[in-house]
Each structure stands twice: as structure tokens, then as C-alpha cells.
Design an enzyme around this catalytic site. Structure first.
Site, mmCIF file in Angstrom:
data_model
loop_
_atom_site.group_PDB
_atom_site.id
_atom_site.type_symbol
_atom_site.label_atom_id
_atom_site.label_comp_id
_atom_site.label_asym_id
_atom_site.label_seq_id
_atom_site.Cartn_x
_atom_site.Cartn_y
_atom_site.Cartn_z
ATOM 1 N N CYS A 82 -2.034 3.226 -4.315
ATOM 2 C CA CYS A 82 -1.932 2.217 -3.118
ATOM 3 C C CYS A 82 -0.498 1.925 -2.809
ATOM 4 O O CYS A 82 -0.055 1.236 -4.072
ATOM 5 C CB CYS A 82 -2.799 1.214 -3.346
ATOM 6 S SG CYS A 82 -2.865 -0.395 -1.970
ATOM 7 N N GLY A 83 0.061 2.177 -1.789
ATOM 8 C CA GLY A 83 1.470 1.963 -1.540
ATOM 9 C C GLY A 83 1.863 0.581 -1.575
ATOM 10 O O GLY A 83 2.850 -0.122 -2.181
ATOM 11 N N THR A 84 1.129 -0.438 -0.752
ATOM 12 C CA THR A 84 1.501 -1.788 -0.544
ATOM 13 C C THR A 84 1.024 -2.441 -2.113
ATOM 14 O O THR A 84 1.787 -3.518 -2.288
ATOM 15 C CB THR A 84 0.971 -2.544 0.527
ATOM 16 O OG1 THR A 84 -0.631 -2.223 0.407
ATOM 17 C CG2 THR A 84 1.090 -2.125 1.847
ATOM 18 N N CYS A 94 -0.957 -0.011 5.717
ATOM 19 C CA CYS A 94 -1.152 0.931 4.496
ATOM 20 C C CYS A 94 0.539 1.589 3.833
ATOM 21 O O CYS A 94 0.801 2.257 4.927
ATOM 22 C CB CYS A 94 -2.243 1.794 4.690
ATOM 23 S SG CYS A 94 -2.740 3.109 3.445
ATOM 24 N N GLY A 95 0.907 1.407 2.783
ATOM 25 C CA GLY A 95 1.874 2.086 2.350
ATOM 26 C C GLY A 95 2.022 3.419 2.539
ATOM 27 O O GLY A 95 3.043 4.058 3.024
ATOM 28 N N ASN A 96 0.973 4.061 1.438
ATOM 29 C CA ASN A 96 0.926 5.531 1.475
ATOM 30 C C ASN A 96 0.697 6.100 2.894
ATOM 31 O O ASN A 96 0.882 7.273 3.132
ATOM 32 C CB ASN A 96 0.051 5.818 0.353
ATOM 33 C CG ASN A 96 0.633 5.552 -0.978
ATOM 34 O OD1 ASN A 96 1.718 5.683 -1.178
ATOM 35 N ND2 ASN A 96 -0.406 5.254 -2.023
ATOM 36 N N ASN A 127 -3.675 9.159 -2.496
ATOM 37 C CA ASN A 127 -4.119 8.324 -1.353
ATOM 38 C C ASN A 127 -4.522 9.318 -0.129
ATOM 39 O O ASN A 127 -3.315 9.733 0.375
ATOM 40 C CB ASN A 127 -3.205 7.299 -1.172
ATOM 41 C CG ASN A 127 -3.972 5.800 -0.892
ATOM 42 O OD1 ASN A 127 -3.055 4.940 -0.405
ATOM 43 N ND2 ASN A 127 -5.114 5.835 -0.769
ATOM 44 N N GLU A 187 -9.354 -1.063 -3.688
ATOM 45 C CA GLU A 187 -8.943 -1.625 -2.281
ATOM 46 C C GLU A 187 -10.147 -2.125 -1.287
ATOM 47 O O GLU A 187 -11.297 -1.348 -1.376
ATOM 48 C CB GLU A 187 -8.521 -0.225 -1.435
ATOM 49 C CG GLU A 187 -6.918 -0.071 -1.977
ATOM 50 C CD GLU A 187 -6.311 0.978 -1.112
ATOM 51 O OE1 GLU A 187 -6.232 0.692 0.255
ATOM 52 O OE2 GLU A 187 -5.793 2.084 -1.475
ATOM 53 N N ARG A 188 -9.808 -3.259 -0.745
ATOM 54 C CA ARG A 188 -10.852 -3.578 0.348
ATOM 55 C C ARG A 188 -11.015 -2.570 1.496
ATOM 56 O O ARG A 188 -10.002 -1.997 1.757
ATOM 57 C CB ARG A 188 -10.402 -5.015 0.931
ATOM 58 C CG ARG A 188 -9.085 -4.934 1.814
ATOM 59 C CD ARG A 188 -9.149 -6.318 2.252
ATOM 60 N NE ARG A 188 -7.692 -6.190 3.072
ATOM 61 C CZ ARG A 188 -7.323 -7.128 4.113
ATOM 62 N NH1 ARG A 188 -8.261 -8.273 4.071
ATOM 63 N NH2 ARG A 188 -6.214 -6.968 4.616
#
Length: 256
Positions: free
Chosen positions: A197-199, A73-75, A12, A187-188
């Protein structure tokens, strides 16, 4: 002239900019979109500004590759921790603010452990699940995620009735063992599959536990771009002490 750094967390990838001087044109959607373009720009899933915060180590401002400011965004959160550490903003442990509130993190080498927000509510939609882990996520369990057309299926769900206006991130998950899954995410804002995707990984892990598919609260998630680890505690119906852990690395730097 804009100095930038390129970071990636499990594939990411993000453009990182030190905006403590507040010199970056934050509302220039076209500029952010152009910088993120993989053909005519730097190329990234998103752009992140690091700014000062009066009470914390720093402030995170995140934009999707479509140029619009977006949800957590987690990452990207893990990458900005690595970036802030590179800039000597903190030593080993950090506290910062993002659009979804306060986050804590610690770094050890190239591994960043990020505390996510509490998750109080999980909605069941037929056989699927919807929850917010800083960004809204839809989770669907499938038998063989590695051979699934993620773009086609993700696009259809993301643009379906209730999600069409605001959009939603769509995760497809296959179980490997009791505490191990493979997850792929549409991902949107990127409007395509991302390498991780982290989240989304956080949402997939919590949904896995919530549905009784595992009794473990420390789960290994394989993504296209690498591995992530999610751990949490359940207190009543609320998921607390949610942590996202994985590598975050600087790839290159330059001037725009």
C-alpha cells in the site's frame, strides 16, 4: 467492449482504463466490483481511469475493489503514471490531478517516483498514530509483523468505534534497522490485506520519523509484494516534499 490493461506496483494490482473518451460508465458500482473480482472477473485491488485534464497531463479516478470511488492510492498513482507513459501522454515527467489534488511524477524504466501530498498533522492515539497521506491511515508498531494475523487485527481496528462508518487503512510495522522496516496493510474498500500500500508505506515512514524511531528521512520499506522507498523533509510540524518510489509494471491486457 471495454479495453483494459492490468498493472501492478509491488503486488498492489489495478485495472487501468483509458477513459479520455469518457465512454466508461463511471457510476456503475456493480460493474467495477465485478471487474475487480478475483474469481469471476479480471481480479484487482482497484480500478483506475485515466482521463484528460485541461491544465495537466491527465486526471486519475480511482475505485476500490468494492466498486466505490475512493481516496488517493499511492501505488495506483505510480501505476497510472506508468500507464500514461505507455500511452505516450508524457515523456519523462508528469503532472496530474487526483482526488487529493496535484501530483508530480517521473519515470525511469519501470521505476516511478511520485510526489505525495504534504502531511501537516499526526494524531497520537495511545501508542498508535493516525495521519492522512492522501488516504486515512492508522499505524501500529509491533515486534514481529511477519507472523501477525493482519486480517484479524486489521479488521478489528478498521471496524472499531471511530472508524466504523468511513473506515481506515491499518498498517502494522516492524523495524529492521534505522532506516528499514517491514510493513503490512489491511485496506478499507478491499477489506483484506493487500500485497503493498503506497499511502500506507508513506504513513509508516513518516510516523517512524515523527516518533523518533529513526533520524533518517529516506526509508526503505519491505512489503509482501516488494520494496518501496519513501523520502520527505520536515518543515516545522509539516512533512513536505514527500516522495514514494518503486516499480510499476504492465502485466497483461485484454477486452471485457
Amino acid at each position: 467492449m471495454i479495453k483494459f490493461y492490468k498493472y501492478q506496483g509491488t503486488g498492489n494490482d489495478f485495472i487501468m482504463i483509458d477513459n479520455r473518451s469518457l465512454s466508461f460508465p463511471k457510476h456503475d458500482v456493480d460493474l467495477v466490483k465485478k471487474m475487480c473480482d478475483r474469481r469471476f472477473g479480471i481480479g484487482a485491488d482497484g480500478l483506475i481511469l485515466l482521463e484528460n485534464h485541461k491544465n495537466l497531463d491527465f486526471q486519475m479516478v480511482y475505485y476500490n475493489s468494492d466498486g466505490n470511488e475512493s481516496t488517493m492510492c499511492g501505488n495506483g498513482g505510480r501505476c497510472i503514471v506508468a500507464f500514461a507513459h505507455f500511452l505516450n501522454v508524457f515523456e519523462n515527467k508528469a503532472k496530474f490531478n487526483a482526488i487529493d489534488g496535484l501530483h508530480e511524477a517521473e519515470i525511469n524504466g519501470n521505476v516511478v517516483k511520485l510526489k505525495m501530498i504534504d502531511v501537516p498533522e499526526i494524531a497520537k492515539i495511545d501508542a498508535d498514530y493516525q495521519l492522512n497521506t492522501g488516504s486515512p491511515h492508522f499505524v501500529r508498531y509491533v515486534e514481529d509483523v511477519q507472523n501477525l494475523d493482519i486480517y484479524k487485527n486489521g479488521y478489528e481496528i478498521r471496524n472499531s468505534g471511530p472508524y466504523k462508518k468511513e473506515g481506515i487503512n491499518v498498517n502494522f510495522v516492524s523495524k529492521i534497522s534505522d532506516n528499514e522496516v517491514f510493513v503490512r496493510t489491511y485496506e478499507r474498500g478491499v477489506e483484506d490485506e493487500t500485497y503493498a500500500c503506497g499511502t500506507g508505506a508513506t504513513a509508516a515512514a513518516i510516523a517512524l520519523y515523527h516518533t523518533g524511531r529513526t533520524l533518517h528521512r529516506d526509508i526503505l520499506l519491505h512489503a509482501v509484494g516488494g520494496d518501496l522507498q519513501v523520502s520527505f523533509k520536515r518543515v516545522g510540524n509539516v512533512y513536505k516534499n514527500v516522495f514514494l518510489k518503486g516499480t510499476a509494471e504492465r502485466v497483461f491486457e485484454g477486452n471485457w
